[in-house]
Design a protein around this motif. Structure first.
Motif, PDB file in Angstrom:
ATOM      1  N   VAL A  62       0.982  -0.668 -10.642  1.00 52.31           N
ATOM      2  CA  VAL A  62       0.151   0.501 -10.373  1.00 52.31           C
ATOM      3  C   VAL A  62      -1.002   0.499 -11.372  1.00 52.31           C
ATOM      4  CG1 VAL A  62       0.090   3.020 -10.617  1.00 52.31           C
ATOM      5  CG2 VAL A  62       1.920   1.938  -9.318  1.00 52.31           C
ATOM      6  N   ILE A  83      -4.014   7.249  -9.313  1.00 53.74           N
ATOM      7  CA  ILE A  83      -3.424   5.914  -9.367  1.00 53.74           C
ATOM      8  C   ILE A  83      -3.430   5.255  -7.994  1.00 53.74           C
ATOM      9  CG2 ILE A  83      -1.932   6.442 -11.335  1.00 53.74           C
ATOM     10  CD1 ILE A  83       0.346   6.910  -9.369  1.00 53.74           C
ATOM     11  N   ASN A  84      -3.362   3.941  -8.027  1.00 58.79           N
ATOM     12  CA  ASN A  84      -3.266   3.176  -6.793  1.00 58.79           C
ATOM     13  C   ASN A  84      -2.457   1.912  -7.087  1.00 58.79           C
ATOM     14  OD1 ASN A  84      -3.635   2.502  -4.130  1.00 58.79           O
ATOM     15  ND2 ASN A  84      -5.852   2.777  -4.144  1.00 58.79           N
ATOM     16  N   TRP A  85      -1.994   1.242  -6.054  1.00 67.80           N
ATOM     17  CA  TRP A  85      -1.324  -0.045  -6.226  1.00 67.80           C
ATOM     18  C   TRP A  85      -2.342  -1.030  -6.791  1.00 67.80           C
ATOM     19  CZ3 TRP A  85       3.640   0.318  -5.921  1.00 67.80           C
ATOM     20  CH2 TRP A  85       4.264   1.146  -4.984  1.00 67.80           C
ATOM     21  N   PRO A  87      -2.439  -4.336  -6.447  1.00 65.75           N
ATOM     22  CA  PRO A  87      -2.915  -5.324  -5.471  1.00 65.75           C
ATOM     23  C   PRO A  87      -3.984  -4.747  -4.542  1.00 65.75           C
ATOM     24  CG  PRO A  87      -0.504  -5.318  -5.563  1.00 65.75           C
ATOM     25  CD  PRO A  87      -0.985  -4.152  -6.373  1.00 65.75           C
ATOM     26  N   VAL A  88      -3.870  -3.471  -4.215  1.00 64.59           N
ATOM     27  CA  VAL A  88      -4.886  -2.823  -3.377  1.00 64.59           C
ATOM     28  C   VAL A  88      -6.227  -2.807  -4.106  1.00 64.59           C
ATOM     29  CG1 VAL A  88      -5.599  -0.548  -2.519  1.00 64.59           C
ATOM     30  CG2 VAL A  88      -3.307  -1.415  -2.006  1.00 64.59           C
ATOM     31  N   LYS A  90      -7.138  -4.813  -6.605  1.00 68.46           N
ATOM     32  CA  LYS A  90      -7.620  -6.177  -6.846  1.00 68.46           C
ATOM     33  C   LYS A  90      -8.341  -6.736  -5.622  1.00 68.46           C
ATOM     34  CE  LYS A  90      -6.375 -10.241  -9.312  1.00 68.46           C
ATOM     35  NZ  LYS A  90      -5.370 -10.857 -10.193  1.00 68.46           N
ATOM     36  N   LEU A  91      -7.847  -6.381  -4.433  1.00 70.25           N
ATOM     37  CA  LEU A  91      -8.453  -6.877  -3.197  1.00 70.25           C
ATOM     38  C   LEU A  91      -9.603  -5.997  -2.727  1.00 70.25           C
ATOM     39  CD1 LEU A  91      -5.209  -7.875  -1.271  1.00 70.25           C
ATOM     40  CD2 LEU A  91      -6.948  -9.430  -2.149  1.00 70.25           C
ATOM     41  N   LEU A  93      -9.462  -3.113  -1.289  1.00 68.58           N
ATOM     42  CA  LEU A  93      -9.187  -2.480   0.004  1.00 68.58           C
ATOM     43  C   LEU A  93      -9.557  -1.000  -0.043  1.00 68.58           C
ATOM     44  CD1 LEU A  93      -5.700  -4.055   0.737  1.00 68.58           C
ATOM     45  CD2 LEU A  93      -7.926  -4.812   1.549  1.00 68.58           C
ATOM     46  N   VAL A  95      -8.205   1.889   0.508  1.00 69.32           N
ATOM     47  CA  VAL A  95      -6.989   2.681   0.673  1.00 69.32           C
ATOM     48  C   VAL A  95      -7.053   3.789  -0.372  1.00 69.32           C
ATOM     49  CG1 VAL A  95      -4.471   2.680   0.479  1.00 69.32           C
ATOM     50  CG2 VAL A  95      -5.641   0.739   1.526  1.00 69.32           C
ATOM     51  N   ASP A  96      -6.822   5.021   0.074  1.00 73.30           N
ATOM     52  CA  ASP A  96      -6.922   6.162  -0.832  1.00 73.30           C
ATOM     53  C   ASP A  96      -5.858   6.124  -1.926  1.00 73.30           C
ATOM     54  OD1 ASP A  96      -8.887   8.309  -0.641  1.00 73.30           O
ATOM     55  OD2 ASP A  96      -8.322   8.360   1.473  1.00 73.30           O
ATOM     56  N   PRO A  97      -6.228   6.473  -3.163  1.00 73.96           N
ATOM     57  CA  PRO A  97      -5.260   6.587  -4.245  1.00 73.96           C
ATOM     58  C   PRO A  97      -4.545   7.931  -4.155  1.00 73.96           C
ATOM     59  CG  PRO A  97      -7.413   7.160  -5.069  1.00 73.96           C
ATOM     60  CD  PRO A  97      -7.584   6.784  -3.606  1.00 73.96           C
TER      61      PRO A  97
END
Lengths: 200, 200, 200, 200, 200, 200, 200, 200
Positions: A62, A83-85, A87-88, A90-91, A93, A95-97
């Motif tokens: 995370v 917070i977010n994943w 890998p999300v 790093k890429l 993406l 995607v909402d935290p």
């Protein structure tokens, strides 16, 4: 800490922090002049193991991407983390935290002092430092850096604290080499300071 | 130097630096007008070979990431280098570097003058240049650039010296093409200057 | 093990391996039907910590790139490992590895069974498996996979042993999900087998 | 050779190859049991320097991408190399290479034995090896590997020779660690063999 | 919106925007305190589907790279978009974009407010914001952020409007978490504002 | 020009530049309102072909990395280019470039106006523009952009000229879409201007 | 389906599948000869929207990495899927996947038929195809491909079904262009087949 | 052809193809022994320019990804190409290609003979070559390669022809260096062969 100094899996420690690793159960070997060495893998794994057993929740994979804030008495106060994943992130993406509330936030991100920088970049507010901004770490001066870390561990903004190398970066002190006494003492200081405030 | 000019494995040299390559045992061929050419592979390998035989320790696969400093007479002085394995740096791994002390540090990193830039970025201090900062190299003017390199070889900050293209970058002189006389003369000058100070 | 199942930092365990985590001091919570869960960060750090304290040397940032062999009684026998820094390998640098001798080599590389594959690819020799080659793991069948791991832990080639998922891959058994009982029992079995041979 | 063993800039040498580095002027230090060590930077630069001075043309930044062949007495014979700039190859640009004729081609590409593989892949012809193909190197066995290199240095196909680790790969012998005696003896053997044929 | 919060495919909604998703036919489940959750895949696909059915032309795989402008009454006015294929932009190919005229341009690019930034960077002109520039979003404060989005939806420069998170970034308001009520209300507001101006 | 507008291999042209493509032998089709279209592949290949036949030397796979300068009458004057192989630059290899002298240098690098930027960044000198720096291109306004290109084609610094989109960027005019009349007229203007100065 | 044919956001449909898009509420326009076109964005979003409303759970950002199997009557039967977060898989992180049980698994992965390939590679078992393996798709023949898809939709291994282009790949039929009638009819056929078996 | 041999922008030509470049209007310079050189930029641009003027449609930024086929007299026959935007293919986007019908398909993809390989991999059919498969090009033998190209230009499968280096690869002949006579003669031969069949 896993990689030791330049991948030689040894890390150093001074006299005055020996009691901490002793308490955690990490082995150490004297090297003279008040210095000791530890196996970097044993030291790192044991510290993590003892932290989790003592009640720390470690969110693996995370990444902190922002902070939560509120206005209290007309001043912004840090009140949690976004917070977010990892890998999300790093890429890259879209995607909402998610947000998580916290009584205190400690910036222990080391050299970059990432959370302090988020605050100065996004809140248009001054830190408790001589410039009001993240001053920036100085080059390496081991003795001064070790002291500086401990002295400057503390609150840098309402709700936000710094510990370890993030303190040197925020307040503008020298960096250290792979000597971890200051780190451990800084961690102990911030833990005692905040558990006092939490009343635990 | 290995790649010569645009991968054509030839490099050029002027009259006044011929005595250096002669002493090192590098072959050269006159091209008229006081210019000579050398095989870039022979020149580079022979210079490295002679340097190591003369006592230079070359740390292969190691990269300078920061400097050591001390305060002397109230002024910061460069007192060594912070180094790490270059593959570790290239991959951005979180592995601690090590520090090594040095009586003098010479910035011979060429066009970027990396060590000078570390000093100005992290020490909030002025270099001995007209702006106090790294002035920046000018476009190519071979004759002026060659002279400038030799003249500006010297101390740029307490404990820190510049040689070769790093001198042109630090003090703001023109760059040169693949002509290496100025480089060699600059190297000779700094070597003599520092061996004098070291008393060797 | 750090990432748990799909980054949810929990890992599962069956009844019959509980005594191992108990001995190592890892916390666990019953989930019914003979299953338990552990915090993946606590479990992983504690196992590493206890291993190093018990005398295991973990070479961090090092990668196995080949094996050493000798002929004994006319048959090739694995007698050690060829290792290199993992950043060197990752960047594909042409830097020579080093060899280290070993009485036994255990392939615990998990799904890929990398060391077994090095042996079959480079030695033109048969493993103690039904095909003589690495048979390859089957899809997931948790119960069968757990049993298979423990039963097939052992010698797969003179001097070379398999444990954990590498056993399933070498001998052709099903994979498991993030349930770690079989792993721990396999590790215990190989440790006892080899310490017996070493007479310790 | 520049990187020594695992980036520790030292390389090893045996008794029987000491006369070669002595002749080239590389320093060496005895380590007992007939082994010596050399500084990897000094050794590599000095060998290159002496090679070029002795008349070797080294095409820096150039890569072999194919071979030239002719039919002689009904059999294909290697008669030169197809080369291109290595940056062009690395970027996969569609730029035509050039051919250069050669009396003999020596595959000294080490572990991959690239030129031998070009011949077997593109000429549908057999090498002078037990399988007719590149047999493939075996895992590490230092003593056997060192001997094997020297014995197998020689012609592997009409017009094509192997030396160094390419010999072990082509004829199927064990690899060595960072011990360079066999390499040097193999290089000396092929040089004498071909200068004899060239009548020089 | 597809990925929900941290890849858990759920998104949240407040009371006052429920009527919008109801009208579009998206299912929602009450979670108490005036909050509802929706399946992120159902919500996103249904909104797109209803938009296209209602007459919206969505240019898939197309990216805005610049704007068109005209001078009207001595002031620059945004009059359209410069677009290119997104794969062309991603690869950095030198392929010319095309321009398309528009009565109004709405910057709905979210956090980066890309179109507003193009205008300030390339037109040397002031937006209708307190600094005249893109003020920049603040850290997360869900309640304030939700309100701010709707209030600040509107014209930011002649011909250019902002909606959703781009409004918070342009006018300097806090960001929100994966709660989409403000987004929907902002979209409804801008749609009504512009269809009024278009007389439809 | 090869890729037309958004990969549709057509490019547009206005009335007043038709005589240029007619003279070069490029086909064109009227589209009304004084506009014509050409096949982008035919137009580009024919222009290159005619240029080379007319005596232009095109250095394929070569990239400009810096300029040469001299002081004339106390002012810096651009006197040539520093070039290198583009694959060398793309890979960031440390290979020295070469310099080539030129009576005049024309910056025709389009949107980035790279050579103008080299001059302002490295010479600490003012261009003949309203800010003394590269002003920067404005968003798209086709009619104004087309005119601006031709009017601003000319000398921007002693020895340095701009043509095509580099003129709009240097002097701060709007960009155009894939309409190439202004480009061709700008090219013709600079060619006539410089051939006059060269007396050819 | 989002990108239409070559990014032109249109997709085609034949007469005999029109009733499906009519039922789902997707607009279509006749193009003659029994063909229709749909907007690719409307078609894709509406199909997803209707599927989720009808009860389909779509796991966004999740990737199938393996299957679950059991032995039933002495034969392996597919009994579920092994899944992981797609960002974890894309980055090659060592994070354990999770298993999920399923009464039936349908391989709808299109051209690669990924799940069928997992079964043949890891189970050493034969599919119900003429070779026992994934036969592989043939080049494009639109009419034949459309028919083939529908005819070959069905069970390919105990517990595993194929639909859409995966059927053509598994059983060896021609591919189609961006015509989606066969796809829709195949989807309808498999849905009816399995809901019958499930008794719903 | 643009890059000449090893980026030196010259390409070579033999006597017997001079009439082709003469007809196209490309300049050439005699180099003796029946060889000529051309500027690679002039030659390439002029050939493209003349081809397009003569009626060739060149689809820039488009890539062939598959073929169309039909059964004629019980045998598969190539009847067209499946194409997509090359940026789409390079990024691996899931965007459907389009098919285009063709009376004849010529594989002129050079060394890889990509279209021939698509046919053998996806149609399970034999080419008119000695192995029935793409035989593979041999190493460089300029004279033999030049002849081989012209002789083997022709039909390799019903509906599919080869020309240029693709002929050498398909039928197994040697490659050439940057000599383009064979290429031009092969192109002329295939053009005459197919225009005869088309009756034009």
């Amino acid at each position: 800490m896993w990689g030791g100094g330049m991948m030689f899996n040894e890390i150093a420690l001074q006299d005055d922090a020996v009691h901490i690793v002793k308490e955690l159960g990490v082995s150490y070997r004297p090297k003279g002049d008040g210095y000791y060495t530890m196996d970097s893998v044993e030291a790192t794994s044991t510290i993590i193991s003892q932290c989790v057993k003592a009640g720390t929740a470690i969110f693996n994979l995370v990444r902190v991407t922002d902070v939560l804030f509120r206005e209290e008495e007309g001043r912004p106060t840090i009140s949690g983390l976004v917070i977010n994943w990892s890998p999300v992130e790093k890429l890259g993406l879209h995607v909402d935290p998610l947000g998580m509330q916290a009584r205190f936030v400690v910036d222990g991100t080391g050299h970059p002092a990432e959370i302090c920088r988020i605050v100065t970049r996004k809140l248009d507010a001054r830190l408790n430092t001589k410039t009001g901004d993240v001053v920036g770490e100085m080059p390496l001066w081991a003795d001064k850096g070790e002291e500086f870390t401990v002295v400057n561990t503390g609150e840098v903004f309402p709700g936000l604290y710094v510990a370890g190398m993030a303190a040197n970066n925020a307040f503008g002190g020298p960096r250290m080499g792979p000597i971890f006494g200051g780190m451990l003492l800084s961690g102990k200081k911030i833990a005692e300071m905040l558990s006092g405030k939490l009343g635990v």
